[in-house]
Design a protein around this motif. Structure first.
Motif, short mmCIF file in Angstrom:
data_model
loop_
_atom_site.label_atom_id
_atom_site.label_comp_id
_atom_site.label_asym_id
_atom_site.label_seq_id
_atom_site.Cartn_x
_atom_site.Cartn_y
_atom_site.Cartn_z
N VAL A 1 -6.66 34.37 17.94
CA VAL A 1 -7.48 35.47 18.43
C VAL A 1 -6.65 36.75 18.45
CG1 VAL A 1 -8.76 36.32 20.44
CG2 VAL A 1 -8.88 33.91 19.82
N PRO A 2 -7.17 37.84 17.88
CA PRO A 2 -6.43 39.10 17.91
C PRO A 2 -6.13 39.53 19.34
CG PRO A 2 -8.31 39.26 16.42
CD PRO A 2 -8.45 37.96 17.16
N GLY A 3 -4.94 40.06 19.55
CA GLY A 3 -4.54 40.55 20.85
C GLY A 3 -3.94 39.50 21.77
N GLU A 4 -3.93 38.25 21.33
CA GLU A 4 -3.34 37.20 22.16
C GLU A 4 -1.82 37.36 22.19
OE1 GLU A 4 -3.40 32.87 20.99
OE2 GLU A 4 -4.77 32.85 22.68
N LEU A 5 -1.19 36.86 23.25
CA LEU A 5 0.26 36.93 23.35
C LEU A 5 0.92 36.19 22.18
CD1 LEU A 5 0.76 36.19 27.15
CD2 LEU A 5 0.85 38.41 26.01
N THR A 6 2.09 36.66 21.81
CA THR A 6 2.87 35.99 20.77
C THR A 6 3.73 34.91 21.41
OG1 THR A 6 4.76 37.46 20.97
CG2 THR A 6 2.98 38.15 19.44
N PRO A 7 4.24 33.96 20.63
CA PRO A 7 5.16 32.97 21.19
C PRO A 7 6.35 33.61 21.90
CG PRO A 7 4.42 32.24 19.04
CD PRO A 7 3.90 33.65 19.23
N SER A 8 6.90 34.69 21.35
CA SER A 8 8.02 35.37 21.99
C SER A 8 7.64 35.91 23.36
CB SER A 8 8.51 36.52 21.12
OG SER A 8 8.99 36.05 19.90
N GLN A 9 6.46 36.48 23.47
CA GLN A 9 6.00 37.01 24.75
C GLN A 9 5.80 35.88 25.77
OE1 GLN A 9 2.65 39.06 22.99
NE2 GLN A 9 3.52 41.07 23.54
N VAL A 10 5.26 34.75 25.31
CA VAL A 10 5.06 33.61 26.21
C VAL A 10 6.40 33.08 26.69
CG1 VAL A 10 4.21 31.23 26.37
CG2 VAL A 10 2.82 32.99 25.23
N ARG A 11 7.36 32.96 25.80
CA ARG A 11 8.70 32.50 26.21
C ARG A 11 9.31 33.44 27.24
NH1 ARG A 11 8.79 30.68 20.77
NH2 ARG A 11 9.55 32.65 19.99
N LEU A 12 9.14 34.73 27.05
CA LEU A 12 9.66 35.72 28.00
C LEU A 12 9.00 35.57 29.37
CD1 LEU A 12 11.52 38.19 28.37
CD2 LEU A 12 9.60 39.62 27.67
N LEU A 13 7.69 35.36 29.39
CA LEU A 13 6.99 35.19 30.66
C LEU A 13 7.43 33.91 31.38
CD1 LEU A 13 3.41 36.39 29.71
CD2 LEU A 13 4.95 37.43 31.40
N TYR A 14 7.58 32.82 30.64
CA TYR A 14 8.06 31.58 31.26
C TYR A 14 9.43 31.82 31.89
CZ TYR A 14 4.74 27.83 30.20
OH TYR A 14 3.65 26.99 30.19
N SER A 15 10.29 32.53 31.18
CA SER A 15 11.62 32.82 31.69
C SER A 15 11.54 33.71 32.94
CB SER A 15 12.44 33.51 30.61
OG SER A 15 13.68 33.92 31.10
N LYS A 16 10.67 34.70 32.89
CA LYS A 16 10.52 35.62 34.02
C LYS A 16 10.12 34.87 35.29
CE LYS A 16 7.94 39.67 35.52
NZ LYS A 16 7.02 40.73 35.16
N PHE A 17 9.29 33.83 35.13
CA PHE A 17 8.83 33.05 36.29
C PHE A 17 9.72 31.83 36.55
CE2 PHE A 17 5.07 35.55 35.35
CZ PHE A 17 4.69 35.93 36.62
N ARG A 18 10.91 31.85 35.93
CA ARG A 18 11.93 30.80 36.13
C ARG A 18 11.40 29.41 35.82
NH1 ARG A 18 13.48 34.71 40.01
NH2 ARG A 18 15.66 35.27 39.81
N LEU A 19 10.59 29.31 34.77
CA LEU A 19 10.08 28.03 34.31
C LEU A 19 10.92 27.56 33.12
CD1 LEU A 19 6.26 28.84 34.44
CD2 LEU A 19 7.54 27.36 36.00
N PRO A 20 10.97 26.26 32.89
CA PRO A 20 11.69 25.77 31.71
C PRO A 20 11.07 26.35 30.43
CG PRO A 20 11.10 23.95 33.17
CD PRO A 20 10.41 25.19 33.69
N PRO A 21 11.83 26.46 29.37
CA PRO A 21 11.28 26.98 28.11
C PRO A 21 10.02 26.20 27.71
CG PRO A 21 13.64 26.73 27.93
CD PRO A 21 13.24 26.09 29.24
N PRO A 22 8.96 26.91 27.33
CA PRO A 22 7.70 26.23 27.01
C PRO A 22 7.68 25.65 25.60
CG PRO A 22 7.44 28.56 26.69
CD PRO A 22 8.83 28.36 27.24
#
Length: 131
Positions: free
Chosen positions: A99-120
């Motif tokens: 879907v256009p405008g959806e987060l990229t894998p890099s953005q998702v990895r950054l968010l997981y890191s920001k919330f101190r979650l293991p790499p997705p």
């Protein structure tokens, strides 16, 4: 090779019977929880939660219940096209759609890191390539 199952309590008519699990929402979710337990016992590597008809709160609650059933197993839970729910529930990852405008894998990895979650674990459609 990884073995993956995806969930659909109510599948699209052109692909499956209208109700894969009989009953109302509560009964269908209970049946789905039993099925995810069986899949984990059978050694399925990944379960993709793909319940497009559920509102955010219901989807998050179902994801948390599935994660409880998977606790102590190597089976991973991915949330289909909802990185927000994946992060809120600390799911193992997310399946991103094209879907256009959806987060990229890099953005998702950054968010997981920001919330101190293991790499997705992040999957994308085979016909789509993104960073």
């Amino acid at each position: 090779m990884r073995l993956c199952h995806y969930t659909y309590r109510r599948a699209p008519l052109r692909h499956h019977p209208p109700n894969l699990f009989p009953g109302d929402d509560r009964q269908q979710q209970a049946a789905l929880l039993r099925q995810t337990t069986r899949w984990a016992a059978e050694g399925i590597d990944i379960i993709q939660l793909r319940e497009k008809d559920l509102l955010s709160t219901a989807l998050a609650n179902l994801a948390r219940k599935i994660l409880e059933t998977l606790h102590g197993t190597p089976t991973k839970l991915l949330i289909n096209s909802r990185p927000d729910i994946a992060i809120a529930t600390a799911a193992h990852g997310v399946h991103l759609t094209s879907v256009p405008g959806e987060l990229t894998p890099s953005q998702v990895r950054l968010l997981y890191s920001k919330f101190r979650l293991p790499p997705p674990l992040i999957t994308i459609p085979a016909h789509h390539s993104r960073g």
